[in-house]
Each structure stands twice: as structure tokens, then as C-alpha cells.
Design an enzyme around this catalytic site. Sequence first.
Site, mmCIF file in Angstrom:
data_model
loop_
_atom_site.group_PDB
_atom_site.id
_atom_site.type_symbol
_atom_site.label_atom_id
_atom_site.label_comp_id
_atom_site.label_asym_id
_atom_site.label_seq_id
_atom_site.Cartn_x
_atom_site.Cartn_y
_atom_site.Cartn_z
ATOM 1 N N VAL A 44 0.834 -1.205 0.000
ATOM 2 C CA VAL A 44 0.000 0.000 0.000
ATOM 3 C C VAL A 44 0.870 1.258 0.000
ATOM 4 C CG1 VAL A 44 -1.738 1.315 1.281
ATOM 5 C CG2 VAL A 44 -1.936 -1.167 1.114
ATOM 6 N N CYS A 45 1.944 1.234 0.787
ATOM 7 C CA CYS A 45 2.844 2.386 0.849
ATOM 8 C C CYS A 45 3.471 2.683 -0.511
ATOM 9 C CB CYS A 45 3.943 2.139 1.883
ATOM 10 S SG CYS A 45 3.325 1.879 3.557
ATOM 11 N N THR A 46 3.736 1.651 -1.276
ATOM 12 C CA THR A 46 4.338 1.839 -2.598
ATOM 13 C C THR A 46 3.378 2.588 -3.515
ATOM 14 O OG1 THR A 46 5.673 -0.154 -2.338
ATOM 15 C CG2 THR A 46 5.336 0.639 -4.585
ATOM 16 N N LEU A 49 3.240 6.422 -2.051
ATOM 17 C CA LEU A 49 4.403 7.248 -2.376
ATOM 18 C C LEU A 49 4.461 7.544 -3.866
ATOM 19 C CD1 LEU A 49 6.649 8.280 -0.321
ATOM 20 C CD2 LEU A 49 5.069 6.573 0.581
#
Length: 222
Positions: A44-46, A49
Site C-alpha cells: 500500500v505504501c508503494t 508514495l
Amino acid sequence: MSLKLGDTFPNLSMKTTWGNLNLYDYLGESWGILFSHPADYTPVCTTELGAAAKYAPEFKDLNTKLIGLSIDPIADHEGWIKDIQEYNKLSGDFPFPLISDDRTIATQLGMLDPDERDSTGMPLTARAVFVIGPDHKLKLSLLYPATTGRNFDEIIRVIKSLQLTAHHKVATPQNWKSGDKCMVVPSLTDEQAEKRFAKGFEKASLPSGKGYIRLTPDPSQS
């Protein structure tokens, strides 16, 4: 530390992918968004960002600087950025720095998620969002759990609202978008509103007979 809206945001000393930075120096006279993610090399962070990087030109147009944070070393940040760029089809230099935190900043700002922990059992950072004004005061804060990715369209929308309402005596209604009609703030009398808003305003007719809903065209639009 519990930050409330209007509090002065602390002048953080930060170890980042752009070297050692001081928050106030980094922001200068710009607005700022400090946002955290639970961990590098996570799915999810990928996506988040990558979305933030794609929106970087629009944030720049809004005089707003971004800076990310997680509890990961600089080397991991630098390696992960390559994955972010590949997955999100980004080219060129990554447009904002990432902070490597040892939980000092996360603890100070209340950014830790008690339900998400690393392999050693230590809490990870939640998906926090802090919007900081040019006066270094906290203008907005959001806190998402690790399982829910943020909507960067909404973050752009609230930045536009915050900047508009900082300079004009209006408030923005639900689902407002730049260019939509705004609401005259209750502190202005009708006479004051007539003088302030060249395009005038319209007053809603309500059963109470109270004229508290007054709509005016977006005053930032020519």
C-alpha cells in the site's frame, strides 16, 4: 506530545534521503505536508508514495512541499524509491525527501499505530498527515490505519480549501472543489459581505427564517 489545530509545529531535525534537514529551513515560506507510512517495501505504501510523487507538480503549484517518514534506514528508503518509481512508472529524480526516524519523531507527534508491529514487536508508524502553514502552525491533521491507503485527491482538495479560506472570509461546504461556490462566514454581516464580495452572494430561504447560509462565487477565481 499532542498537537492541536493552531499549535506551532515543532522545528524537527531530520535525517533524510536529501541529507540532514531542519524542517523550518526545508519549508521556507511554503506550506508543508509531513506524512508517514508504516514501512518500506510494503504494497500500500508503494502506491501512496507513487501517487504523492505524481502529484508533486500540483503540490508545487500550490506552494506546498512534501516530506515522508517511516521507521526505516536511509539505505532502505533509497532502494525502495527505485521500486516506487518502477511500479508507478515514474522517471527522473524522486521529488521529495523521506525521513529515517528511530521513533523519536513518530513518538513526539503521536504517529505510532499500536495494532501494527514489526518483526521485533515494536509499533510501526500509522498513515499520518500533517498540513503545516507558512506560519509553521498546524492547519490540518489526518490519521489513517496501516490497512487503509490515503486519497491524494482529497489532500489536494483540502490544501486548496485551506489556502482559500486563509485569505478570504469564506468556508467551503461538503465536497467543495476549486471553483465551486463558497459560504460566507457567519462573522460577516450582510453589509460587510456586500462590500467584500464583488460578485455578491445569495441567501438560502429556510424554515427558521435565519439567513445563515450565504453562497458566493469562489473569490479566488477571476
